[in-house]
Design a protein around this motif. Structure first.
Motif, PDB file in Angstrom:
ATOM      1  N   ALA A  40       0.830  -1.205   0.000  1.00  0.00           N
ATOM      2  CA  ALA A  40       0.000   0.000   0.000  1.00  0.00           C
ATOM      3  C   ALA A  40       0.866   1.256   0.000  1.00  0.00           C
ATOM      4  O   ALA A  40       0.571   2.225  -0.709  1.00  0.00           O
ATOM      5  N   THR A  41       1.936   1.247   0.780  1.00  0.00           N
ATOM      6  CA  THR A  41       2.806   2.429   0.836  1.00  0.00           C
ATOM      7  C   THR A  41       3.442   2.702  -0.515  1.00  0.00           C
ATOM      8  O   THR A  41       3.505   3.849  -0.966  1.00  0.00           O
ATOM      9  N   LEU A  44       0.810   4.176  -2.773  1.00  0.00           N
ATOM     10  CA  LEU A  44       0.518   5.563  -2.427  1.00  0.00           C
ATOM     11  C   LEU A  44       1.638   6.490  -2.867  1.00  0.00           C
ATOM     12  O   LEU A  44       1.399   7.604  -3.303  1.00  0.00           O
ATOM     13  N   PHE A  45       2.861   6.031  -2.743  1.00  0.00           N
ATOM     14  CA  PHE A  45       3.975   6.897  -3.082  1.00  0.00           C
ATOM     15  C   PHE A  45       4.026   7.165  -4.574  1.00  0.00           C
ATOM     16  O   PHE A  45       4.259   8.289  -5.012  1.00  0.00           O
ATOM     17  N   VAL A  47       1.624   6.692  -6.857  1.00  0.00           N
ATOM     18  CA  VAL A  47       0.413   6.991  -7.598  1.00  0.00           C
ATOM     19  C   VAL A  47       0.279   8.490  -7.861  1.00  0.00           C
ATOM     20  O   VAL A  47      -0.340   8.902  -8.829  1.00  0.00           O
ATOM     21  N   ALA A  48       0.860   9.292  -7.000  1.00  0.00           N
ATOM     22  CA  ALA A  48       0.800  10.731  -7.221  1.00  0.00           C
ATOM     23  C   ALA A  48       2.063  11.160  -7.964  1.00  0.00           C
ATOM     24  O   ALA A  48       3.167  10.828  -7.541  1.00  0.00           O
ATOM     25  N   GLN A 300       9.697  13.492   0.324  1.00  0.00           N
ATOM     26  CA  GLN A 300       9.439  12.369  -0.572  1.00  0.00           C
ATOM     27  C   GLN A 300      10.581  11.365  -0.532  1.00  0.00           C
ATOM     28  O   GLN A 300      11.063  10.895  -1.560  1.00  0.00           O
TER      29      GLN A 300
ATOM     30  N   PHE B 152      -2.279   1.918   8.740  1.00  0.00           N
ATOM     31  CA  PHE B 152      -2.135   2.638   7.488  1.00  0.00           C
ATOM     32  C   PHE B 152      -1.454   3.973   7.709  1.00  0.00           C
ATOM     33  O   PHE B 152      -1.803   4.687   8.628  1.00  0.00           O
ATOM     34  N   PRO B 153      -0.488   4.314   6.873  1.00  0.00           N
ATOM     35  CA  PRO B 153       0.234   5.574   7.080  1.00  0.00           C
ATOM     36  C   PRO B 153      -0.670   6.764   6.788  1.00  0.00           C
ATOM     37  O   PRO B 153      -0.936   7.095   5.629  1.00  0.00           O
ATOM     38  N   LEU B 156       0.896   9.898   4.710  1.00  0.00           N
ATOM     39  CA  LEU B 156       1.155   9.579   3.314  1.00  0.00           C
ATOM     40  C   LEU B 156      -0.147   9.424   2.547  1.00  0.00           C
ATOM     41  O   LEU B 156      -0.305   9.911   1.429  1.00  0.00           O
ATOM     42  N   PHE B 157      -1.098   8.720   3.192  1.00  0.00           N
ATOM     43  CA  PHE B 157      -2.371   8.480   2.548  1.00  0.00           C
ATOM     44  C   PHE B 157      -3.091   9.797   2.286  1.00  0.00           C
ATOM     45  O   PHE B 157      -3.589  10.046   1.188  1.00  0.00           O
ATOM     46  N   ALA B 160      -1.300  11.717  -0.457  1.00  0.00           N
ATOM     47  CA  ALA B 160      -1.460  11.110  -1.776  1.00  0.00           C
ATOM     48  C   ALA B 160      -2.873  11.317  -2.294  1.00  0.00           C
ATOM     49  O   ALA B 160      -3.081  11.689  -3.448  1.00  0.00           O
ATOM     50  N   SER B 163      -3.408  14.762  -3.272  1.00  0.00           N
ATOM     51  CA  SER B 163      -2.650  15.068  -4.463  1.00  0.00           C
ATOM     52  C   SER B 163      -3.399  14.630  -5.711  1.00  0.00           C
ATOM     53  O   SER B 163      -3.372  15.302  -6.736  1.00  0.00           O
ATOM     54  N   ILE B 164      -4.089  13.501  -5.618  1.00  0.00           N
ATOM     55  CA  ILE B 164      -4.788  13.007  -6.801  1.00  0.00           C
ATOM     56  C   ILE B 164      -6.101  13.737  -6.984  1.00  0.00           C
ATOM     57  O   ILE B 164      -6.450  14.161  -8.069  1.00  0.00           O
TER      58      ILE B 164
ATOM     59  N   ASP C 466       4.321  18.537  -4.979  1.00  0.00           N
ATOM     60  CA  ASP C 466       3.462  18.557  -6.155  1.00  0.00           C
ATOM     61  C   ASP C 466       3.560  19.881  -6.896  1.00  0.00           C
ATOM     62  O   ASP C 466       3.417  19.928  -8.120  1.00  0.00           O
ATOM     63  N   LYS C 470       4.328  18.534 -10.231  1.00  0.00           N
ATOM     64  CA  LYS C 470       3.092  18.215 -10.942  1.00  0.00           C
ATOM     65  C   LYS C 470       2.581  19.403 -11.750  1.00  0.00           C
ATOM     66  O   LYS C 470       1.813  19.228 -12.689  1.00  0.00           O
TER      67      LYS C 470
END
Lengths: 337, 314, 599
Positions: A40-41, A44-45, A47-48, A300, B152-153, B156-157, B160, B163-164, C466, C470
């Motif tokens: 999952a990490t 997540l890292f 995907v953006a 990051q 779950f982090p 980060l989640f 992310a 961000s999307i 970003d 981005k």
């Protein structure tokens, strides 16, 4: 009928050594959880869209420079290949190297862990004891002024964001006291226990109080509610009618089985906290896992991020295993799952 | 103990006859008599009314929530202005009226708090009961799922996802719900494990009741206590969670006010402009107290025996 | 939060406030005003801050805070003196070189294309035993700039000036970055053709064309001298960071990434060998990880720490400090263009409105620059700016093509001009803004301003990572119009004759690509030609008029909206004495201050 059985008989599952079986099974599942989290990490890292290579390369870096940095970090390889490298390193006990400082993630985590453990352990002790005590106090005089007063107090703590509370504490206890000559409270920072237990303690008092004030509410209210429920049960009435004092009834009989929700919550909270109290560490400048987490996410810095996430996940898994074991101790009718 | 059995045995309120009253009606009567509960209800209703009437209030006061008072909204050095006739509760760091922003902030904060709490509670209870009542694979699977969610982090989640999809109200609610349900789920599971072994459940089984009936009739009502506590605690936690998201730059997008982002915007100024932090902070405290005290009262009203037993001794 | 890119910590860099244009002289050799009071040696200087350096290796270190460190443990051919006089503090002076080369002393020859430096013989490395710094060390420092493991972000400055630099770097890029031996053998086996060392204490550098700012480029710490021991390590790797050597007054004795850096006196350094630095305090102790600028300020005021490492003085604290005339607060003039509003000239939104110069000129009238100034502390710290070049830099000439009363903006003019340009119903623009610091406030201020002009602005709030990756630095996102405007900032890498690090970087359209700072792809052949002429002018006096013309053209084309130039407030604890402003570190020069004995 298969579903009726005397309540106190141990489960036939697991045979003669239910405890060992329990530990083995839960460890295996724990590893599964850790693996899922690592995937999952990574997802997540990546995907953006982003580019740590560009940041590291510098603000006027040429495309060639950025490409060189990207190559050094291994970011020009397909994600699956990067994940495979990470996994094989992990199986050898190596969590990789920071994108930024090239330091080994293992050593970064090892150096930060004592700080977070110190913070978490101290705060947990304080909030558990104070929370439960306040909860007991409230439950033994329900709906009285004491109950209402205690409730307002803990709820005020809960509804104040941690960062605000921390900043206010520094302002009042460090700065304003300093102006009138009381220099006991520091503004932050960490001193290792081995270096000076007294300084270690002195630097952690305000962070502990900050964390405890916010969390004590949950424990006091869970205890209060749970105790009120339990105190009305039949076996409590039996104990009372036997002539035991209220205090004995409360502590010996009532508290024990009403603690289950508190224990569960405690497990979750401590497990989570051991992964790093992000806001508190940030505000008080404590170099723990939480601070490292924020730095690495902002930068990051994938290897460090994964290292912290996995460590934090491991804590939670272990905490939940311990909690489930404690259920069985607290409530003899519950069997080891 | 089972509410239905007890209620029948003890008959509801102190001076009610039990004949002919449903549980809910008795509960409502008990609630009405509780002064603190009624005050809490009044506060909550008032907050909702204020939130709904926000545009009217803004019109009455004369400022919109995003309007920057360029002439008298900031000191010459760019700091917020103290409360005055022009701005009853002062201004924020961009010269916007705090009274109006707090009122508008109630909308978002109430929404975030209630919706996220509601969703997290429902999911948590469903999963927790299923896990605690079943055993074997279902329990293991669901418990491990909760482990994954708890580990779950968060940072980060959140980053992310934002961000999307971009920051916003729905994303904040999703993030808060996602990170809150598992805690409730674990507590509910634990309670269910204990309840499953109690005598009245055995009794119900021995009369041939199916699992579903047992869960709904015997177990769920006895979960009301801890669930109510956790849910009422979750409302302010969710609102503060949104504040933390704003503090990290991830909450509802500016310039929309929420109590959370007002608190986080106020941080650089707390030592000189205390009202900027105090106003949304007090609003948050009010809603916290209201929900929690009401929750206490609801719990006591629905399950009066506990209260009665303890007070009997005095 | 911790991430600190230059444009962010920047806020400002101190420079002169002179009204006369074309500041800076070439070849000044003053070493600064004599220190006030008698120096006390000893004590530990405590710095507190939030983030770490970006790189510890001088070849690639680019963050502003890195300069503070490099001032203490590195030396270059030429550098800057510490001085309370800002012109002096930003005028190049000899460091490892015995004197500044010039056309008069024969140091600059061959049509301003050859620079000859003679080195001091008394500068030493803190090796065991101490060893002299030689010409090879200087050349090695230049070579390491393009090492493949940690290449420098400032590479273009050298590739654009020194003969043979690009070829050397192209070859170096192919070497295995994980193998120090391979990198060492490349460096030993290849030369930068334009750099030669006739003997151990002479360095000769040949340029492809004259460059009036070449000494400024050499003063950048990227080209710090490097000892032969550095060949053993991967540049900027974990081992390197634990084995740095020093030829300056202090040496790094402890480095814990993200936590702390400690420097102690370098016994191999002598005062006689160094005209620019001193060695007063015994230890410099930097603690990182403080999340709150207010907590740091409180500690400085309480005296439990001395300087801030990378956090600014909190805006809320300034009025009280100024009102009480607190002697530990000082405010320095600066040379920044921060923030400014950049137009995405490639955006297809609104039927390509932003590509229309009349639309941009209309929007120039919309912004209330005074309000932006208030976000950053008010008019005592922020001066509205109406052009690219801030006061005091080469080519500065005061002009305002889009004047509004009190710099408060003029929505009516904006609206009518927009209508005349063909947009009577206004526009809808997407503003991508970072979600930390003052950036959200700036975006909201611009949003309110544009609303008065009939332009609806949608703010997209993003993280620092970003923001560049981005949006601004992504040509595909820019061409697709995912953003229309944004509010970044810029501070040049040096002062005075800095057009190469200002206009050239921000507005040369030929270099547009994924790493450009010309985010909106402004590309004018007129401006490009002016940039070429300015960069190849032999002296600053000859370069300045070209920069000035470029500035005018860019503003006529309304390529961007400048907001303001900022002053920096800095605070130190009461025991710090002789605190001199270092514009490059945006802090006090740690190698020139001392601590008064306790209380």
């Amino acid at each position: 009928m298969p579903w009726t059985r005397p309540p106190n008989e141990p489960s036939p599952r697991g045979g003669e050594r239910p405890v060992i079986n329990f530990i083995v099974r839960r460890t295996m599942f724990g590893l599964l959880v850790l693996w899922i989290i690592s995937v999952a990490t990574f997802v997540l890292f990546f995907v953006a869209p982003h580019d740590p290579a560009k940041v590291i390369a510098g603000r006027l870096a040429t495309p060639q420079t950025v490409a060189l940095v990207r190559h050094r970090l291994g970011l020009d390889q397909p994600v699956l290949t990067q994940y495979w490298h990470f996994l094989s390193g992990l199986l050898h006990g190596n969590l990789g190297y920071s994108f930024y400082s090239s330091t080994s993630v293992n050593s970064l985590l090892a150096s930060r862990l004592p700080v977070t453990v110190s913070l978490a352990a101290g705060a947990a002790v304080i909030w558990l004891i104070s929370g439960v005590l306040i909860g007991v106090l409230s439950a033994s005089h329900p709906r009285s002024k004491v109950d209402r007063g205690a409730t307002v107090f803990v709820l005020a703590g809960l509804s104040t964001p941690t960062f605000l509370l921390g900043i206010l504490l520094i302002y009042i206890c460090f700065y304003r006291l300093h102006l009138i000559g009381i220099n006991w409270f520091p503004a932050g920072g960490y001193v290792p226990f081995a270096q000076s237990p007294y300084e270690w303690f002195r630097h952690l008092v305000l962070p502990w109080v900050t964390l405890a004030l916010v969390s004590a509410a949950v424990y006091s209210r869970l205890t209060r509610s749970s105790l009120l429920d339990t105190m009305a049960e039949d076996y409590i009435r039996t104990a009372r009618s036997k002539g035991l004092t209220e205090r004995t009834v409360l502590y010996r009989h009532g508290l024990r089985s009403s603690l289950t929700p508190v224990v569960t919550q405690f497990g979750i909270d401590v497990g989570t906290l051991l992964g790093g109290a992000i806001v508190t560490e940030n505000v008080f400048g404590l170099p723990g896992l939480g601070q490292l987490a924020v730095q690495s996410v902002t930068n990051q810095d994938l290897p460090v991020i994964i290292g912290i996430v996995l460590l934090a996940a491991a804590f939670i898994v272990v905490a939940n295993i311990v909690v489930d074991a404690v259920y069985a101790v607290l409530d003899p009718r519950v069997r080891l799952g | 103990m089972s509410v239905t059995v007890l209620d029948a045995a003890l008959g509801g309120g102190e001076d009610e006859t039990f004949a002919g009253r449903s549980t809910l009606a008795s509960a409502w009567i008990r609630l009405r008599r509780d002064r603190v509960a009624m005050i809490s209800v009044a506060v909550l209703v008032a907050l909702v009314v204020i939130a709904v009437a926000a545009p009217l209030i803004a019109q009455a006061v004369g400022w919109t929530p995003t309007q920057q008072d360029r002439t008298h909204g900031l000191t010459p050095d760019g700091l917020p202005m103290a409360p005055s006739a022009r701005h009853l509760l002062g201004t924020d760091n961009l010269g916007r009226d705090i009274l109006v922003r707090t009122v508008y902030g109630a909308r978002v904060s109430l929404l975030v708090g209630v919706v996220a709490t509601g969703l997290a509670t429902i999911i948590g209870v469903v999963v927790g009961v299923l896990a605690g009542y079943s055993s074997g694979a279902v329990d293991t699977g669901l418990s491990r799922l909760m482990d994954v969610v708890l580990s779950f982090p968060f940072l980060l989640f959140a980053i992310a996802l934002v961000s999307i999809v971009g920051p916003g109200l729905s994303i904040s609610v999703v993030v808060i719900t996602f990170f809150s349900w598992a805690g409730i789920g674990r507590v509910v599971r634990g309670q269910t494990l204990s309840l499953r072994e109690k005598e009245f459940v055995e009794a119900a089984r021995s009369t041939g009741a199916g699992s579903a009936r047992i869960i709904v009739v015997e177990i769920l009502p006895n979960l009301i206590s801890p669930v109510l506590v956790l849910a009422t605690l979750l409302v302010p936690t969710a609102i503060v969670f949104e504040a933390t998201l704003s503090f990290l730059g991830l909450g509802v997008a500016p310039p929309t006010p929420t109590w959370g982002n007002m608190i986080s915007d106020s941080l650089p100024y707390y030592s000189v402009d205390w009202w900027f932090t105090l106003v949304p902070g007090v609003a948050l405290l009010l809603i916290t107290l209201a929900f929690n005290l009401l929750g206490d009262a609801v719990r006591d009203a629905v399950d009066p025996a506990a209260q009665r037993t303890v007070t009997e001794r005095r | 939060m911790t991430s600190r890119a230059i444009t962010r910590t920047a806020g400002v860099c101190g420079l002169l406030l002179l009204l006369a244009a074309c500041g800076g002289s070439s070849g000044g050799t003053s070493t600064g005003a004599p220190p006030t009071g008698t120096p006390t040696n000893g004590g530990t200087l405590k710095l507190l801050g939030s983030g770490d350096v970006d790189h510890l290796d001088p070849a690639s270190a680019y963050y502003t805070v890195s300069y503070t460190l490099e001032r203490a443990f590195t030396r270059q051919l030429v550098s800057y003196p510490a001085s309370s006089d800002l012109t002096t503090a930003t005028t190049v002076a000899p460091d490892l070189a015995t004197s500044l080369p010039s056309t008069t002393n024969g140091g600059i020859t061959n049509g301003d294309k050859t620079y000859t430096f003679h080195l001091r013989t008394d500068a030493q490395w803190n090796t065991t035993p101490p060893r002299a710094v030689t010409a090879e060390d200087v050349v090695r420092g230049l070579q390491r700039i393009c090492n493949p493991a940690s290449p420098s972000g400032g590479l273009t400055y050298y590739e654009d000036t020194i003969t043979g630099f690009t070829q050397f770097c192209d070859g170096f890029a192919k070497v295995n970055a994980a193998d120090p031996a391979a990198m060492a053998s490349y460096m030993n086996g290849h030369q930068i053709s334009g750099v030669t060392t006739p003997d151990r204490s002479t360095v000769v550098i040949n340029l492809t064309q004259p460059a009036s700012d070449f000494l400024n480029i050499l003063a950048l710490p990227f080209a710090s001298a490097a000892p032969v021991e550095y060949l053993k390590y991967v540049p900027d790797g974990a081992t390197f960071r634990q084995h740095t050597l020093s030829d300056g007054p202090y040496a790094i004795t402890s480095y814990q990434p993200g936590r702390s850096i400690v420097l102690n006196r370098n016994p191999a350094w002598t005062q006689a060998s160094d005209p620019l630095r001193h060695q007063h305090v015994a230890t410099i102790d930097i603690t990182q990880g403080q999340g709150s600028d207010q907590a740091v300020q409180q500690q400085l005021q309480a005296g439990t720490a001395d300087l801030s490492w990378d956090l600014p003085v909190p805006t809320a604290a300034l009025p009280a400090l100024k009102a009480s005339n607190n002697p530990n607060l000082q405010i320095f003039p600066s040379a920044s263009n921060n923030p400014y509003l950049v137009f995405n000239l490639l955006s297809p939104n609104n039927k390509g409105a932003l590509a229309n110069v009349k639309v941009r000129q209309a929007l120039e009238y919309a912004v209330d620059k005074t309000a932006i100034g208030k976000i950053y502390g008010g008019p005592s710290l922020n001066t509205p700016l109406d052009q690219v070049i801030p006061p005091g830099q080469a080519g500065y000439q005061q002009f305002d093509l889009y004047p509004t009363a009190g710099h408060n903006g003029d929505p009516a003019t904006c609206k009518s001009m927009l209508a005349a340009a063909g947009y009577p119903n206004g526009l809808t623009l997407t503003d991508v803004a970072r979600n930390s610091g003052n950036h959200p406030a700036v975006a909201q201020s611009v949003q309110a301003d544009f609303a008065g002009c009939g332009v609806k602005t949608k703010i997209v709030s993003v993280s620092q990572g970003d923001y560049y990756g981005k949006y601004l630095n992504s040509p595909s996102a820019t061409k697709a119009g995912t953003w229309d405007i944004s509010e970044p900032g810029w501070v040049a890498d040096w002062y005075g004759n800095n057009g190469r690090s200002f206009i050239a970087v921000l507005f040369d359209g030929r270099k547009y690509g994924p790493n450009t700072v010309n985010y909106g792809d402004y590309n004018s052949s007129k401006v490009n030609a002016l940039i070429d002429q300015a960069e190849s002018a032999p002296t600053e006096a000859q370069a300045a008029p070209f920069w000035a013309q470029a500035d005018k053209q860019i503003m006529t084309d309304a390529a961007f909206i400048p907001f303001q130039t900022q002053k920096v407030p800095v605070f130190h604890s009461a025991r710090v004495k002789n605190a001199m402003w270092s514009p490059f570190a945006q802090s006090y020069d740690v190698t020139n201050l001392w601590l008064s004995p306790t209380t």
